[in-house]
Design a protein around this motif. Structure first.
Motif, PDB file in Angstrom:
ATOM      1  N   ASN A  76       0.800  -1.303   0.049  1.00  0.00           N
ATOM      2  CA  ASN A  76      -0.029  -0.152  -0.181  1.00  0.00           C
ATOM      3  C   ASN A  76       0.890   1.043  -0.193  1.00  0.00           C
ATOM      4  N   TYR A  77       1.997   1.229   1.006  1.00  0.00           N
ATOM      5  CA  TYR A  77       2.592   2.341   0.682  1.00  0.00           C
ATOM      6  C   TYR A  77       3.375   2.573  -0.626  1.00  0.00           C
ATOM      7  N   TYR A  78       3.972   1.600  -1.329  1.00  0.00           N
ATOM      8  CA  TYR A  78       4.423   1.722  -2.602  1.00  0.00           C
ATOM      9  C   TYR A  78       3.149   2.465  -3.576  1.00  0.00           C
ATOM     10  N   TYR A  79       2.009   1.642  -3.350  1.00  0.00           N
ATOM     11  CA  TYR A  79       0.964   2.275  -4.400  1.00  0.00           C
ATOM     12  C   TYR A  79       0.563   3.671  -3.829  1.00  0.00           C
ATOM     13  N   ALA A  80       0.558   4.018  -2.705  1.00  0.00           N
ATOM     14  CA  ALA A  80       0.220   5.383  -2.198  1.00  0.00           C
ATOM     15  C   ALA A  80       1.033   6.306  -2.863  1.00  0.00           C
ATOM     16  N   TRP A  81       2.511   5.926  -2.514  1.00  0.00           N
ATOM     17  CA  TRP A  81       3.249   7.004  -3.115  1.00  0.00           C
ATOM     18  C   TRP A  81       3.291   7.381  -4.875  1.00  0.00           C
ATOM     19  N   ALA A  82       3.236   6.151  -5.189  1.00  0.00           N
ATOM     20  CA  ALA A  82       3.181   6.283  -6.810  1.00  0.00           C
ATOM     21  C   ALA A  82       1.792   7.055  -7.479  1.00  0.00           C
ATOM     22  N   LYS A  83       0.591   6.493  -6.723  1.00  0.00           N
ATOM     23  CA  LYS A  83      -0.497   7.066  -7.062  1.00  0.00           C
ATOM     24  C   LYS A  83      -0.735   8.703  -6.648  1.00  0.00           C
ATOM     25  N   ASP A  85       1.697  10.582  -6.476  1.00  0.00           N
ATOM     26  CA  ASP A  85       2.494  11.242  -7.268  1.00  0.00           C
ATOM     27  C   ASP A  85       3.500  12.079  -6.313  1.00  0.00           C
ATOM     28  N   PHE A  86       3.830  11.422  -5.175  1.00  0.00           N
ATOM     29  CA  PHE A  86       4.412  11.982  -3.989  1.00  0.00           C
ATOM     30  C   PHE A  86       5.868  12.729  -4.329  1.00  0.00           C
ATOM     31  N   SER A  87       6.507  12.285  -5.171  1.00  0.00           N
ATOM     32  CA  SER A  87       8.001  12.533  -5.394  1.00  0.00           C
ATOM     33  C   SER A  87       7.751  13.974  -5.991  1.00  0.00           C
ATOM     34  N   ARG A  88       7.022  14.065  -6.986  1.00  0.00           N
ATOM     35  CA  ARG A  88       6.625  15.497  -7.443  1.00  0.00           C
ATOM     36  C   ARG A  88       6.318  16.404  -6.582  1.00  0.00           C
ATOM     37  N   TYR A  89       5.458  16.010  -5.431  1.00  0.00           N
ATOM     38  CA  TYR A  89       4.947  17.117  -4.608  1.00  0.00           C
ATOM     39  C   TYR A  89       5.959  17.194  -3.015  1.00  0.00           C
ATOM     40  N   SER A  93       6.532  21.001  -1.069  1.00  0.00           N
ATOM     41  CA  SER A  93       6.187  20.952   0.292  1.00  0.00           C
ATOM     42  C   SER A  93       7.546  21.287   1.100  1.00  0.00           C
ATOM     43  N   LEU A  94       8.461  20.665   0.909  1.00  0.00           N
ATOM     44  CA  LEU A  94       9.917  21.012   1.568  1.00  0.00           C
ATOM     45  C   LEU A  94      10.205  22.617   1.210  1.00  0.00           C
ATOM     46  N   ASP A 241       3.086  20.717 -10.973  1.00  0.00           N
ATOM     47  CA  ASP A 241       4.518  20.826 -10.666  1.00  0.00           C
ATOM     48  C   ASP A 241       4.776  21.825  -9.486  1.00  0.00           C
ATOM     49  N   LEU A 242       3.680  22.524  -9.092  1.00  0.00           N
ATOM     50  CA  LEU A 242       3.851  23.508  -8.081  1.00  0.00           C
ATOM     51  C   LEU A 242       3.059  23.096  -6.555  1.00  0.00           C
ATOM     52  N   MET A 243       2.464  21.770  -6.970  1.00  0.00           N
ATOM     53  CA  MET A 243       1.447  21.535  -6.233  1.00  0.00           C
ATOM     54  C   MET A 243       2.285  21.153  -4.541  1.00  0.00           C
ATOM     55  N   PRO A 244       1.748  21.274  -3.167  1.00  0.00           N
ATOM     56  CA  PRO A 244       2.226  20.637  -2.273  1.00  0.00           C
ATOM     57  C   PRO A 244       1.752  19.154  -2.047  1.00  0.00           C
ATOM     58  N   LEU A 245       2.219  18.509  -1.109  1.00  0.00           N
ATOM     59  CA  LEU A 245       1.748  17.114  -0.456  1.00  0.00           C
ATOM     60  C   LEU A 245       0.582  16.951  -0.412  1.00  0.00           C
ATOM     61  N   GLN A 246      -0.556  17.749   0.098  1.00  0.00           N
ATOM     62  CA  GLN A 246      -1.730  17.496   0.418  1.00  0.00           C
ATOM     63  C   GLN A 246      -2.456  17.360  -0.917  1.00  0.00           C
ATOM     64  N   ARG A 247      -2.094  17.899  -2.223  1.00  0.00           N
ATOM     65  CA  ARG A 247      -2.758  17.441  -3.209  1.00  0.00           C
ATOM     66  C   ARG A 247      -2.759  16.172  -3.589  1.00  0.00           C
ATOM     67  N   GLY A 248      -1.415  15.608  -3.256  1.00  0.00           N
ATOM     68  CA  GLY A 248      -1.471  14.165  -3.665  1.00  0.00           C
ATOM     69  C   GLY A 248      -2.366  13.338  -2.761  1.00  0.00           C
ATOM     70  N   LEU A 249      -2.604  13.571  -1.532  1.00  0.00           N
ATOM     71  CA  LEU A 249      -3.613  12.953  -0.486  1.00  0.00           C
ATOM     72  C   LEU A 249      -5.136  13.021  -1.216  1.00  0.00           C
ATOM     73  N   MET A 250      -5.259  14.016  -2.136  1.00  0.00           N
ATOM     74  CA  MET A 250      -6.587  14.304  -2.487  1.00  0.00           C
ATOM     75  C   MET A 250      -6.985  13.449  -3.415  1.00  0.00           C
ATOM     76  N   VAL A 251      -6.081  12.557  -4.076  1.00  0.00           N
ATOM     77  CA  VAL A 251      -6.448  11.661  -5.043  1.00  0.00           C
ATOM     78  C   VAL A 251      -7.266  10.363  -4.333  1.00  0.00           C
TER      79      VAL A 251
END
Lengths: 296, 295, 434
Positions: A76-83, A85-89, A93-94, A241-251
């Motif tokens: 699940n962690y791998y899927y969550a990260w990929a889906k 798009d955390f690497s981008r965000y 956020s940092l 490209d400008l979105m922070p992490l929380q955008r990723g969680l919205m998915v």
């Protein structure tokens, strides 16, 4: 003979006293620890539930009440990260967190120092006006803010996302730091002035280091606020490209479907860095730091 | 005026300039805009709006019992937070201030509730309070108090308190962090000196800790009031303001007016009113703090 | 000191890096803003397909949750930065306001264009189009026409758990049709120890949906509309009767404990985990239940009918709709894309991938049977966005909150009726004064 006896009696009595004291201390310590542990459990429980849920499946997340699933879905962690798009965000956020926190600390501490230590015309009025922004919630301000950012050509830019957040942390920062600066002993400043330090150097070299606990608190507050921010991002930013992490969680949170295990995995991933930073910052709330300065 | 004198005067303003600049741009301007909108009948969308003077305010102050009931609810939650939540935070901060075993670990743990996302908080507490399968009811039945079991968030008597508990649980971490920082700034020599003079724990607390912590107490209480009066997310994710109007608070009223009734101008008037009330309360507190400092 | 210096330096570098704005968008791409997180992936796929087929670029941007989306759209409207295609989340009066302010294009012509004798709008369920339509003489003063394109269709009705029915000794293929049957089944379920009706009644619009279903069934649509018009009082016995149904359900403990403040997501969990025999929910629930409990055996049913004199009604019609920005420079391209998106093939693809009812009638073939049973009742649907007249929001709120008070035993139906009528009179007086 009687002297020895009386000494012996006194010795016995003091040993009894010592024992009683020790027992009392141990009992108090026991209850104190018990209380602390109970409160801690209540704080840890949701995080543990989120972690355990992240290892379950959508079907079992609410039906499997076990402490730790028998068949943990680490994938699940791998899927969550990929889906998500955390690497981008993550980098975004940092960046936002670092810039906003440093911005707030610098700007708020300078202003707080001035309000607390310097004399100038309009000082009290200005302070009240600045603090009052903290007090007046303006739920309808998002439209005015967007119109303003649009006029300044800051829509969909990093700066347009950062500046309002720095501003957001200022009122609390100034208030917090002024409270701490107010308590600084005047002797330190006087000795600095004698040594030939101007206002800025006094502020930079003396006042700031002494306010380290307050600055650490301010930093943690703002780190948390920026890291969890998403409403402003949804309003101001469009480019992925400008979105922070929380955008990723919205998915994972659809209008109707919420993919709970993946969402929990995403939440755990986003919570860990904040906790890590908090652990680091804890070291800066060092006790007795003012004491050292007074001595020196 | 000599150049040095001018430099001195200007220099002070340089310290506050960046803050002031940001404030005027991102706080003052939107606030003035909201104030301007509060005297119109704008719906949030139209390209045109009508100036209606103080109509919105008149209706709000004289004819909107729901809003004032929601204000009362917010005051109730805030009172609970000021007392129970802050006493807990202070107690824990005092405990962690001493060199207690595992103090660092506790500090991180107590900060967990504020860090957690609202989604998790909502899910967990909905589960705890659930009428059928909730953890609280399980526990009550387990210790033999099964009669007290109920759907906590749906019962008119317990809904608001239930929501308050969630808020306090989520909020004590903030107070804890600030109070701890304050406690740690007190020079240890003062405690040493008091102990040498024969003071016990309570006397030390009364004569050393409390006087030095008064500004921090004031700060924490102002922050608690401001933060709690604006409670919103917790309510939306648990009761939605219900049952009936029992857990409505000012912010839920403002949002439902803005979106549910499309009365943007009216909602702005609500926001301005609410803000002015909060401002008045904070001013009183600052006044009190100034008086206490002089004592 | 060095540390501080380095830190400041890093900060400045990052700050100026931060000033750089993102890559410029492709100016020829048609931009679409949407809020449907669960469909983002499918939308991206479809955008690519369209580009492969026609060479035209389409860009879907997701903004969630829907409150944030609505805020963004409202803010953008004020600055003329709306995209080519977007959605208006809100009630009909918000839709009307957008149109009157010139933010939405009138698509009547495009929708009326016939190809081989069939107009584009005929592809859709009639109710799905009506939701996006303004009729001549509408109360909002909007120029008559169709302003949106329906993307999918939802209905809000009831579902029941077949396995729990069996367990209680009831016939799983015979859900209750009348109110008496429903209360009868409920008491049998109660004796079997099975919780009965769950729904997200904390979200008061759901209460409103059920109440208006019962009201229209009992007294007929026209009387309900006349009440909105102010010609009939809420203290009328028929309205008191509607409220009494809720009292009856409360007295017989038909509702699951805590339903009155439940969010719908919790209610969905409850039904999916077989902890309730009935749920009042929308057709989207099929997808939700499938994810949580693929073995759930259930079927759709209409809310129990309370009268034979008037037809039963449920809320239904368009789920999500897209509108075209009137000020867009790529208007024709946008309309062309929407036509493609709502074409039979794409609709079937969407329906299959996301388990939503398609708005295109012809695409019903590929959906699961349980979802299709929701579509069976499309003819009975109505929706506030189709009503010819609307009630004041504060009156609706007072009514719905009043029902909540009945559910917790705080107020009686007559009281709620009186309270609602009082608010109605106040609002009417205010409206007349303006």
């Amino acid at each position: 003979m009687s002297r020895m006896t009386s000494t012996h009696v006194v010795a016995e009595a003091s040993r009894a006293e010592v024992n009683y004291d020790l027992v009392k201390k141990r009992a108090v310590s026991f209850f104190v620890h018990l209380f602390l542990i109970l409160v801690s459990l209540s704080c840890l429980f949701p995080l543990w539930w989120a972690f355990a849920s992240s290892l379950k499946t959508q079907q079992t997340v609410f039906t499997d009440l076990s402490f730790f699933p028998k068949d943990p879905q680490w994938s699940n962690y791998y899927y969550a990260w990929a889906k998500a798009d955390f690497s981008r965000y993550f980098f975004n956020s940092l960046l936002y967190t670092a810039v906003v926190v440093v911005g707030v600390v610098l700007i708020a501490s300078m202003a707080a120092y001035a309000f607390s230590r310097l004399k100038f015309w309009g000082k009290n009025v200005m302070f009240l006006v600045l603090i009052s922004t903290m007090m007046i919630p303006i739920p309808g301000s998002f439209i005015a803010l967007y119109v303003l950012l649009n006029k300044l050509h800051l829509v969909d830019t990093r700066l347009g996302y950062i500046l309002p957040q720095i501003n957001g942390g200022l009122a609390l920062g100034i208030f917090l730091l002024k409270t701490f600066f107010d308590d600084l002993p005047k002797e330190i400043e006087d000795s600095a002035a004698i040594d030939g330090c101007g206002r800025f150097r006094t502020y930079w070299h003396i006042a700031l280091p002494l306010a380290r606990p307050a600055i650490a608190v301010l930093a943690i507050f703002n780190i948390l606020a920026v890291w969890n921010e998403y409403l402003l991002a949804m309003l101001v930013l469009s480019s992925k490209d400008l979105m922070p992490l929380q955008r990723g969680l919205m998915v994972f949170q659809g209008a109707h479907i919420t993919q709970y295990p993946l969402l929990m995995a995403g939440i755990v991933i986003t919570v860990l860095p904040v906790l890590a930073v908090y652990l680091l910052l804890q070291k800066h709330i060092i006790k007795g730091i003012t004491a050292g300065a007074v001595k020196g | 005026m000599s150049f040095n004198q001018v430099r001195k005067v200007v220099g002070s303003y340089v310290f506050v300039a960046p803050a002031f600049l940001l404030f005027v741009t991102f706080s003052l301007y939107p606030f003035l805009k909201v104030f301007q909108l509060s005297v119109t009948n704008w719906d949030g969308i139209s390209s045109s709006m009508q100036y209606i003077g103080l109509e919105n305010f008149k209706d709000l102050w004289l004819d909107n019992p729901v809003f004032w009931a929601s204000m009362k609810n917010a005051f109730t939650v805030t009172f609970l937070a000021l007392t129970a939540q802050n006493f807990l935070a202070l107690f824990l901060a005092l405990l962690c201030d001493r060199d207690i075993r595992g103090g660092n670990v506790y500090r991180v743990i107590f900060y967990l509730p504020p860090v957690l996302s609202g989604i998790v908080v909502g899910l967990i507490w909905n589960w705890i309070y659930d009428g059928n399968y909730g953890l609280l009811n399980h526990f009550l039945r387990f210790i033999g108090l099964g009669d007290l079991a109920r759907a906590w968030l749906s019962d008119a008597k317990t809904a608001l308190i239930g929501v308050s508990v969630i808020h306090m649980w989520k909020g004590f971490g903030w107070g804890f962090v600030i109070l701890l920082a304050g406690l740690q700034s007190i020079p240890r020599e003062l405690y040493e000196a008091a102990r040498v003079d024969g003071a016990n724990t309570w006397v030390m607390f009364k004569n050393v800790t409390v006087p030095l912590m008064i500004p921090v107490f004031i700060l924490v209480s102002i922050l608690t009031i401001l933060g709690t009066m604006q409670i919103f997310d917790i309510i939306i994710s648990t009761t939605g303001g219900g049952p009936g109007y029992h857990t409505e608070v000012p912010i839920t009223r403002i949002v439902s007016t803005m979106i549910g009734s499309s009365k943007f101008g009216y909602a702005c008037a609500m926001g301005v009113t609410f803000g002015l009330i909060l401002l008045a309360i904070s001013m009183v507190q600052i006044r009190v703090s100034k008086m206490m400092r002089q004592v | 000191m060095h540390f501080v210096k380095n830190f400041i330096l890093t900060f400045l570098i990052l700050f100026f890096a931060g000033c750089a704005s993102a890559n410029k968008q492709d100016p020829s791409a048609i931009t679409i803003w949407h809020w449907m997180s669960d469909r983002d992936e499918v939308f991206q796929e479809l955008a690519k397909k369209y580009e492969d087929q026609t060479g035209a670029k389409v860009k879907f941007d997701l903004f969630a949750p829907s409150e944030a989306y609505a805020q963004r759209v409202k803010a953008s409207a004020q600055t003329a930065t709306l995209p080519d295609i977007y959605g208006v989340l809100g009630e009909k009066r918000d839709f009307a306001s957008f149109i009157r302010s010139g933010y939405i294009a009138n698509l009547s012509q495009a929708l009326g264009e016939t190809k081989d004798g069939v107009a584009w709008k005929d592809d859709f369920f009639k109710k799905a189009v009506s939701v996006n339509e303004f009729l001549p003489g509408n109360e909002f003063g909007v120029e008559p026409g169709i302003y949106g394109v329906p993307l999918d269709v939802t209905t809000i009705q009831m579902v029941y758990n077949k396995k729990l029915y069996e367990k209680a000794g009831l016939d799983p293929e015979a859900p209750p049709r009348t109110w008496e049957e429903f209360m009868g089944h409920a008491s049998i379920l109660r004796e079997a120890g099975i919780p009965r009706l769950v729904s997200g009644f904390g979200e008061i619009w759901m209460l409103d949906a059920l109440a208006s279903n019962l009201a229209m069934n009992l007294m007929g649509e026209e009387k309900v509309f006349d009440t909105y018009r102010g010609k009939v009082s809420y203290a009328d016995p028929d309205w008191v009767r509607v409220l009494s149904f809720f009292k009856q359900m409360t007295d017989e403990k038909v509702f699951v404990e805590g339903a009155v403040t439940m969010v719908n997501k919790t209610a969905e969990q409850t039904f999916a985990n077989e902890r309730a025999a009935y749920a009042f929910n929308g057709s989207w629930c099929v997808n939700v239940y499938k994810g949580m409990n693929p073995d759930l055996q259930y079927a759709a049913m209409l809310p129990p009918s309370v009268s034979n004199l008037h037809p039963a009604r449920i809320w239904g019609g368009a789920g999500g709709s897209f509108v075209v920005n009137a000020g867009s420079t790529r208007r024709d391209g946008a309309v062309k894309f929407l036509k493609w998106l709502t074409d039979e093939k794409q609709q079937a693809f969407l329906a299959e991938k996301t388990e939503n009812l398609p708005s295109n009638k012809a695409s019903l073939g590929k959906i699961s049977p349980v979802l299709a049973s929701f579509a069976d009742d499309m003819d009975n649907t109505t929706h506030p966005n189709i009503y010819p007249v609307h009630e004041f929001p504060s009156v609706v709120e007072a009514f719905d909150k009043g029902i909540q008070s009945i559910l917790i035993g705080e107020k009686k139906p007559e009281e709620v009726a009186q309270d609602t009528q009082k608010i109605k009179e106040k609002e009417s007086a205010k409206a007349r004064a303006n």
